[in-house]
Design a protein around this motif. Structure first.
Motif, mmCIF file in Angstrom:
data_model
loop_
_atom_site.group_PDB
_atom_site.id
_atom_site.type_symbol
_atom_site.label_atom_id
_atom_site.label_comp_id
_atom_site.label_asym_id
_atom_site.label_seq_id
_atom_site.Cartn_x
_atom_site.Cartn_y
_atom_site.Cartn_z
ATOM 1 N N PRO A 85 0.793 -1.231 0.000
ATOM 2 C CA PRO A 85 0.000 0.000 0.000
ATOM 3 C C PRO A 85 0.826 1.282 0.000
ATOM 4 O O PRO A 85 0.405 2.292 -0.572
ATOM 5 C CB PRO A 85 -0.829 -0.123 1.284
ATOM 6 N N GLN A 89 -0.690 3.566 -2.952
ATOM 7 C CA GLN A 89 -1.626 4.588 -2.492
ATOM 8 C C GLN A 89 -1.313 5.935 -3.147
ATOM 9 O O GLN A 89 -0.169 6.403 -3.119
ATOM 10 C CB GLN A 89 -1.553 4.739 -0.976
ATOM 11 N N SER A 228 -4.772 -1.773 2.602
ATOM 12 C CA SER A 228 -4.863 -0.473 1.931
ATOM 13 C C SER A 228 -5.591 0.559 2.768
ATOM 14 O O SER A 228 -5.185 1.725 2.862
ATOM 15 C CB SER A 228 -5.557 -0.628 0.575
ATOM 16 N N ARG A 232 -3.932 3.991 4.252
ATOM 17 C CA ARG A 232 -4.511 5.278 3.874
ATOM 18 C C ARG A 232 -4.816 6.112 5.118
ATOM 19 O O ARG A 232 -4.516 7.305 5.170
ATOM 20 C CB ARG A 232 -5.781 5.069 3.050
#
Length: 251
Positions: A85, A89, A228, A232
């Motif tokens: 990620p 991202q 993910s 985030r």
């Protein structure tokens, strides 16, 4: 691992980095190393459907850190291939989520990108430091921070304390110091009396609005394999912490 060095310059640092990297990891795509004439060319990795590209100046490729720089970029490539990620991202998406409703200075916005890059670097160096020694990286972190802290003469601040860190931007210098110390602690590279602590705390003194200890903890304690959504949120939280501490205003 298919490695192709393009341009006149040294090849041994890249071959040495490949040999170290392959003791624990491999890459599916070939790596094209582009040696650039511009001495100010930033070392960076690009990712394409059929290859990775490592861009590096001939000056950097001839430096004492060349092998370590290449190994670091190979680690970024590995994270990209893993779809980690931190490397998939969108930073723009995070800034949109984290800064909605806020008016943010341009310099602060650029600092948020730097924070995102630090988090990517933490995850890349989790690989780098499993396959290569950390002594040169630690020396690099120390010398870079020392240059920032010594960037201007000592002058009194408005609080009456002596300002000792870089005048250009003490806020991001403090975040950079937190990153350097966090990375060193995360991989047990430093003893309690290492000079890096003195340099980092000198930088923190010059940026009282930055939660230095908080950022050091955020960087040091990043979980190894977040999903993910978790990643985030970690990046959104870091962005808000930096901008809110720095005095962004609501619209």
């Amino acid at each position: 691992m298919d490695l192709r060095v393009q341009g006149a310059g040294p090849t041994s640092p890249f071959l040495g980095a490949r040999d170290l990297f392959e003791t624990e990891h491999d890459l599916s795509l070939p790596v094209h190393v582009h040696l650039r004439d511009d001495p100010d060319e930033r070392t960076w990795a690009g990712h394409y459907d059929d290859r990775h590209v490592l861009n590096i100046s001939k000056q950097a490729a001839s430096s004492a850190m060349a092998r370590e720089l290449a190994l670091h970029e190979f680690s970024h490539m590995a994270r990209y291939e893993q779809a980690h990620p931190s490397h998939t991202q969108s930073t723009e998406e995070v800034l949109y989520l984290g800064l909605a409703g806020k008016s943010v200075e341009r310099r602060k916005l650029s600092h948020c990108y730097q924070i995102a890059n630090h988090m990517k670097d933490i995850y890349a160096d989790d690989i780098t430091l499993t396959v290569g020694p950390g002594e040169k990286l630690l020396s690099f972190l120390e010398s870079s921070l020392a240059m920032a802290v010594a960037d201007r003469p000592e002058t009194p601040s408005r609080s009456g304390l002596t300002r000792r860190s870089a005048s250009a931007d003490p806020d991001i210098t403090a975040v950079n110091a937190a990153f350097a110390l966090a990375l060193a602690e995360r991989h047990d590279l430093v003893e309690d009396d290492h000079r890096l602590y003195d340099l980092a705390y000198a930088a923190a003194m010059d940026a009282p609005s930055v939660d230095f200890e908080g950022f050091k903890r955020r960087f040091r304690e990043l979980v190894a394999n977040p999903d993910s959504s978790t990643y985030r949120q970690m990046l959104v939280d870091a962005t808000r912490a930096y901008v809110d501490d720095g005095g962004a205003t609501g619209e």
